[in-house]
Design a protein around this motif. Structure first.
Motif, PDB file in Angstrom:
ATOM      1  N   ARG A 262       1.119  -1.173  -0.027  1.00 34.21           N
ATOM      2  CA  ARG A 262      -0.409  -0.080   0.248  1.00 34.21           C
ATOM      3  C   ARG A 262       0.955   0.863   0.374  1.00 34.21           C
ATOM      4  O   ARG A 262       1.791   1.818   0.893  1.00 34.21           O
ATOM      5  CB  ARG A 262      -0.747  -0.394   1.417  1.00 34.21           C
ATOM      6  CG  ARG A 262      -1.955  -0.945   1.565  1.00 34.21           C
ATOM      7  CD  ARG A 262      -3.019  -1.217   1.656  1.00 34.21           C
ATOM      8  NE  ARG A 262      -2.816  -0.662   3.602  1.00 34.21           N
ATOM      9  CZ  ARG A 262      -2.836  -1.686   4.618  1.00 34.21           C
ATOM     10  NH1 ARG A 262      -3.389  -2.657   4.256  1.00 34.21           N
ATOM     11  NH2 ARG A 262      -2.305  -1.608   5.763  1.00 34.21           N
ATOM     12  N   ALA A 263       1.241   1.254  -1.212  1.00 37.68           N
ATOM     13  CA  ALA A 263       2.586   2.847  -1.260  1.00 37.68           C
ATOM     14  C   ALA A 263       2.176   4.477  -0.683  1.00 37.68           C
ATOM     15  O   ALA A 263       2.946   4.711  -0.049  1.00 37.68           O
ATOM     16  CB  ALA A 263       2.515   2.675  -2.553  1.00 37.68           C
ATOM     17  N   PHE A 264       0.402   3.995  -0.898  1.00 34.33           N
ATOM     18  CA  PHE A 264       0.618   5.219  -0.882  1.00 34.33           C
ATOM     19  C   PHE A 264       0.568   5.974   0.875  1.00 34.33           C
ATOM     20  O   PHE A 264       0.773   6.669   1.470  1.00 34.33           O
ATOM     21  CB  PHE A 264      -0.985   5.914  -1.166  1.00 34.33           C
ATOM     22  CG  PHE A 264      -0.982   7.685  -0.846  1.00 34.33           C
ATOM     23  CD1 PHE A 264      -0.729   8.949  -1.686  1.00 34.33           C
ATOM     24  CD2 PHE A 264      -1.888   7.897   0.186  1.00 34.33           C
ATOM     25  CE1 PHE A 264      -1.025   9.707  -1.132  1.00 34.33           C
ATOM     26  CE2 PHE A 264      -2.473   9.370   0.890  1.00 34.33           C
ATOM     27  CZ  PHE A 264      -1.858  10.328   0.054  1.00 34.33           C
ATOM     28  N   GLU A 265      -0.353   4.834   1.755  1.00 41.55           N
ATOM     29  CA  GLU A 265      -0.378   4.860   3.200  1.00 41.55           C
ATOM     30  C   GLU A 265       1.429   4.612   3.657  1.00 41.55           C
ATOM     31  O   GLU A 265       1.670   5.386   4.455  1.00 41.55           O
ATOM     32  CB  GLU A 265      -0.530   3.939   3.662  1.00 41.55           C
ATOM     33  CG  GLU A 265      -0.920   3.326   4.975  1.00 41.55           C
ATOM     34  CD  GLU A 265      -1.545   2.325   5.913  1.00 41.55           C
ATOM     35  OE1 GLU A 265      -1.602   2.171   6.905  1.00 41.55           O
ATOM     36  OE2 GLU A 265      -2.272   1.856   4.915  1.00 41.55           O
ATOM     37  N   THR A 266       1.810   3.780   3.178  1.00 47.28           N
ATOM     38  CA  THR A 266       3.929   3.871   3.184  1.00 47.28           C
ATOM     39  C   THR A 266       4.076   4.572   3.500  1.00 47.28           C
ATOM     40  O   THR A 266       5.308   5.291   4.446  1.00 47.28           O
ATOM     41  CB  THR A 266       4.198   2.582   2.694  1.00 47.28           C
ATOM     42  OG1 THR A 266       3.561   1.064   2.774  1.00 47.28           O
ATOM     43  CG2 THR A 266       5.797   2.346   2.898  1.00 47.28           C
ATOM     44  N   GLY A 267       4.689   5.670   2.060  1.00 45.78           N
ATOM     45  CA  GLY A 267       4.406   7.640   1.673  1.00 45.78           C
ATOM     46  C   GLY A 267       4.107   8.292   2.928  1.00 45.78           C
ATOM     47  O   GLY A 267       4.862   9.029   3.607  1.00 45.78           O
ATOM     48  N   VAL A 268       2.865   8.234   3.301  1.00 45.71           N
ATOM     49  CA  VAL A 268       1.962   8.889   4.164  1.00 45.71           C
ATOM     50  C   VAL A 268       2.982   8.766   5.713  1.00 45.71           C
ATOM     51  O   VAL A 268       3.302   9.605   6.410  1.00 45.71           O
ATOM     52  CB  VAL A 268       1.058   9.033   4.072  1.00 45.71           C
ATOM     53  CG1 VAL A 268      -0.059  10.385   5.128  1.00 45.71           C
ATOM     54  CG2 VAL A 268       0.051   9.601   2.552  1.00 45.71           C
ATOM     55  N   ARG A 269       2.638   7.201   6.328  1.00 51.15           N
ATOM     56  CA  ARG A 269       3.574   7.495   7.200  1.00 51.15           C
ATOM     57  C   ARG A 269       4.767   7.573   7.719  1.00 51.15           C
ATOM     58  O   ARG A 269       5.209   8.143   8.803  1.00 51.15           O
ATOM     59  CB  ARG A 269       2.806   6.253   7.610  1.00 51.15           C
ATOM     60  CG  ARG A 269       1.513   5.780   8.047  1.00 51.15           C
ATOM     61  CD  ARG A 269       1.113   4.216   8.262  1.00 51.15           C
ATOM     62  NE  ARG A 269      -0.210   3.767   8.289  1.00 51.15           N
ATOM     63  CZ  ARG A 269      -1.213   4.425   9.502  1.00 51.15           C
ATOM     64  NH1 ARG A 269      -0.986   5.938  10.370  1.00 51.15           N
ATOM     65  NH2 ARG A 269      -2.216   4.228   9.489  1.00 51.15           N
ATOM     66  N   LEU A 270       5.841   7.112   6.339  1.00 51.36           N
ATOM     67  CA  LEU A 270       7.027   7.703   6.507  1.00 51.36           C
ATOM     68  C   LEU A 270       7.299   9.323   7.123  1.00 51.36           C
ATOM     69  O   LEU A 270       7.797   9.258   7.054  1.00 51.36           O
ATOM     70  CB  LEU A 270       7.794   7.125   5.815  1.00 51.36           C
ATOM     71  CG  LEU A 270       9.197   7.348   5.053  1.00 51.36           C
ATOM     72  CD1 LEU A 270      10.008   6.715   6.558  1.00 51.36           C
ATOM     73  CD2 LEU A 270       9.671   7.037   3.744  1.00 51.36           C
ATOM     74  N   LEU A 271       6.120   9.326   6.204  1.00 48.98           N
ATOM     75  CA  LEU A 271       6.581  11.727   6.072  1.00 48.98           C
ATOM     76  C   LEU A 271       6.369  12.118   7.194  1.00 48.98           C
ATOM     77  O   LEU A 271       7.094  12.653   7.857  1.00 48.98           O
ATOM     78  CB  LEU A 271       5.519  11.620   4.556  1.00 48.98           C
ATOM     79  CG  LEU A 271       5.684  13.628   4.811  1.00 48.98           C
ATOM     80  CD1 LEU A 271       6.734  13.593   3.660  1.00 48.98           C
ATOM     81  CD2 LEU A 271       4.346  14.133   4.037  1.00 48.98           C
ATOM     82  N   MET A 272       5.558  11.120   8.245  1.00 49.97           N
ATOM     83  CA  MET A 272       5.096  11.840   8.810  1.00 49.97           C
ATOM     84  C   MET A 272       5.609  11.273  10.613  1.00 49.97           C
ATOM     85  O   MET A 272       6.573  12.340  11.170  1.00 49.97           O
ATOM     86  CB  MET A 272       4.201  11.435   9.688  1.00 49.97           C
ATOM     87  CG  MET A 272       2.030  11.497   9.300  1.00 49.97           C
ATOM     88  SD  MET A 272       2.075  13.014   9.559  1.00 49.97           S
ATOM     89  CE  MET A 272       2.561  14.166   7.505  1.00 49.97           C
TER      90      MET A 272
ATOM     91  N   LEU B  90      -2.289  16.093  11.723  1.00 46.36           N
ATOM     92  CA  LEU B  90      -2.197  14.972   9.964  1.00 46.36           C
ATOM     93  C   LEU B  90      -2.337  13.707  10.517  1.00 46.36           C
ATOM     94  O   LEU B  90      -2.422  12.818  10.816  1.00 46.36           O
ATOM     95  CB  LEU B  90      -1.861  15.058   8.691  1.00 46.36           C
ATOM     96  CG  LEU B  90      -2.181  13.640   7.995  1.00 46.36           C
ATOM     97  CD1 LEU B  90      -4.284  13.447   7.276  1.00 46.36           C
ATOM     98  CD2 LEU B  90      -1.472  14.056   6.875  1.00 46.36           C
ATOM     99  N   GLU B  91      -0.843  13.669  11.617  1.00 47.76           N
ATOM    100  CA  GLU B  91      -0.107  12.642  11.848  1.00 47.76           C
ATOM    101  C   GLU B  91      -1.531  11.630  13.396  1.00 47.76           C
ATOM    102  O   GLU B  91      -1.537  10.355  13.252  1.00 47.76           O
ATOM    103  CB  GLU B  91       0.887  12.680  12.205  1.00 47.76           C
ATOM    104  CG  GLU B  91       1.472  13.930  13.877  1.00 47.76           C
ATOM    105  CD  GLU B  91       1.380  15.303  13.506  1.00 47.76           C
ATOM    106  OE1 GLU B  91       2.067  16.126  13.932  1.00 47.76           O
ATOM    107  OE2 GLU B  91       0.712  15.236  11.767  1.00 47.76           O
ATOM    108  N   ASN B  92      -2.285  12.582  13.781  1.00 43.76           N
ATOM    109  CA  ASN B  92      -2.913  11.909  15.044  1.00 43.76           C
ATOM    110  C   ASN B  92      -4.271  11.572  14.141  1.00 43.76           C
ATOM    111  O   ASN B  92      -5.415  10.738  14.788  1.00 43.76           O
ATOM    112  CB  ASN B  92      -2.981  13.404  15.948  1.00 43.76           C
ATOM    113  CG  ASN B  92      -2.074  13.537  16.709  1.00 43.76           C
ATOM    114  OD1 ASN B  92      -1.232  12.767  16.703  1.00 43.76           O
ATOM    115  ND2 ASN B  92      -2.063  15.055  16.635  1.00 43.76           N
ATOM    116  N   ARG B  93      -4.721  11.808  13.191  1.00 47.53           N
ATOM    117  CA  ARG B  93      -5.931  11.527  12.237  1.00 47.53           C
ATOM    118  C   ARG B  93      -5.405  10.511  10.935  1.00 47.53           C
ATOM    119  O   ARG B  93      -6.834  10.476  10.196  1.00 47.53           O
ATOM    120  CB  ARG B  93      -6.766  12.735  11.884  1.00 47.53           C
ATOM    121  CG  ARG B  93      -6.028  13.340  11.164  1.00 47.53           C
ATOM    122  CD  ARG B  93      -7.353  14.610  11.442  1.00 47.53           C
ATOM    123  NE  ARG B  93      -6.298  15.312  10.565  1.00 47.53           N
ATOM    124  CZ  ARG B  93      -6.223  17.004  10.325  1.00 47.53           C
ATOM    125  NH1 ARG B  93      -6.032  16.855  11.766  1.00 47.53           N
ATOM    126  NH2 ARG B  93      -5.589  17.523   9.429  1.00 47.53           N
TER     127      ARG B  93
END
Length: 378
Positions: free
Chosen positions: A306-316, A349-352
């Motif tokens: 799940r590349a988008f989720e992976t990228g966003v969680r790493l971003l945070m 955003l990291e909290n939701r």
């Protein structure tokens, strides 16, 4: 082995379409199954009178932001015009007068963040109503038919955010062109030369075709699998791996703690990926010549990623470490155009995140009936 659009051209499937003077938008990834260039094939069989270059140039040798240095193709003798311009300018009258039929043949990566499909849509808008035929030589979507990521919000139109579709849109470039034509009411004289032997569930490794990297910084299929997520790092001060041998797989900055990052990310147990603590020194681009801490993302199952989720969680996580280090995180504008949403740079955003990804999934489900209408393959 899948036969792409240019392979079908060699079998005579498009002789009635490739008439008059041909203008070809392509690059080095436009090859047949035997790796012969589409430029050479069309030059030998038809009247090829103009070549159009996307970002990175006709031969793919230029880095990001290329706006045109080539002039004449040495093999075909055709003039080369750059369609990638930081000024957003379109085709000149000289360009328009150089062809009757516009042909497109570039390997796609299945990502809305990529500038090539955006360049195609821009060209279609410019050619609409001019009586010029548009022929798409279709190619596989290397990510198969799955969808992922945020559906682009209104007001974020750009070459890297070119249509209100998910970041991973699950269509071939020919199918996507059909969507552009109908949903934008372009009325183009559009024709797709379909592939033979292609099925929607295929990933690129299933096609039997050689992978030719369509741009310098996507040399591997693992990078393609991660791209819609790790490309978001472009909107930050961190390195997305440009200047290394694994762009979009290696991520970091001088102030990032490699071991902490790998531990935090692996604890999430994200499907299809594993994080390794890494240090690297980019030879160009951000943090050139400086030792960076970070991670390399290893793909264990490209179908599960799940590349988008992976990228966003790493971003945070990287945002948190960057703030702790007292460094600036966002580039001007951040990755809003890449993510397709301004929410990506919103405070808190990291909290939701769970709610954010749930809404993305709802949008993807609503998108699927739209996409179904333009599909060519089972």
């Amino acid at each position: 082995m899948v036969k792409t659009g240019i392979d079908m051209v060699k079998l005579g499937a498009a002789d009635s379409l490739l008439t008059g003077r041909l203008g070809l938008l392509t690059n080095h990834s436009g090859v047949d199954a035997g790796l012969t260039s589409t430029i050479d094939i069309l030059h030998e069989r038809f009247n090829l009178t103009a070549l159009f270059a996307p970002e990175h140039g006709v031969r793919g040798a230029e880095q990001a932001g290329f706006t045109g240095s080539e002039r004449i193709d040495p093999r075909s003798g055709a003039p080369i015009y750059s369609l990638y311009s930081g000024s957003g300018s379109g085709m000149t009258q000289e360009m328009l007068d150089s062809f009757d039929t516009f042909v497109y043949d570039i390997q796609d990566v299945g990502a809305r963040l990529y500038t090539y499909p955006g360049q195609l849509k821009k060209a279609m808008r410019e050619l609409a109503g001019l009586g010029k035929r548009i022929v798409i030589l279709d190619r596989p979507n290397p990510l198969g038919c799955g969808v992922d990521g945020k559906v682009r919000e209104d007001g974020l139109d750009a070459l890297s955010s070119f249509h209100n579709i998910p970041a991973r849109y699950g269509l071939t470039i020919g199918e996507l062109a059909r969507m552009f034509n109908e949903e934008e009411n372009l009325g183009c004289d559009l024709h797709v030369v379909p592939m033979e032997g292609y099925r929607r569930e295929m990933y690129y490794r299933d096609t039997g075709l050689h992978y030719v990297n369509p741009s310098p910084n996507l040399p591997t299929l693992d990078g393609v699998a991660l791209y819609i997520g790790t490309c978001l790092i472009e909107g930050t001060t961190l390195s997305e791996g440009r200047g290394t041998t694994r762009p979009f797989e290696v991520i970091g900055a001088p102030w990032i703690d490699p071991e902490r990052t790998a531990e935090v990310m692996n604890a999430l147990e994200l499907p299809g990926v594993r994080f390794r603590a890494a240090r690297f020194v980019p030879v160009f681009s951000k943090h050139q010549g400086v030792s960076c801490g970070g991670v390399q993302i290893h793909v264990s199952d490209e179908r599960a990623v799940r590349a988008f989720e992976t990228g966003v969680r790493l971003l945070m996580e990287l945002k948190k470490q960057t703030i702790e280090a007292g460094e600036t995180f966002w580039q001007p504008g951040g990755p809003a155009h890449l993510a397709g949403t301004r929410e990506i740079i919103a405070d808190g955003l990291e909290n939701r995140l769970d709610d954010f990804f749930a809404r993305c999934e709802e949008e993807n489900l609503a998108y699927l009936p739209r996409a179904e209408r333009f599909r060519i393959y089972d």
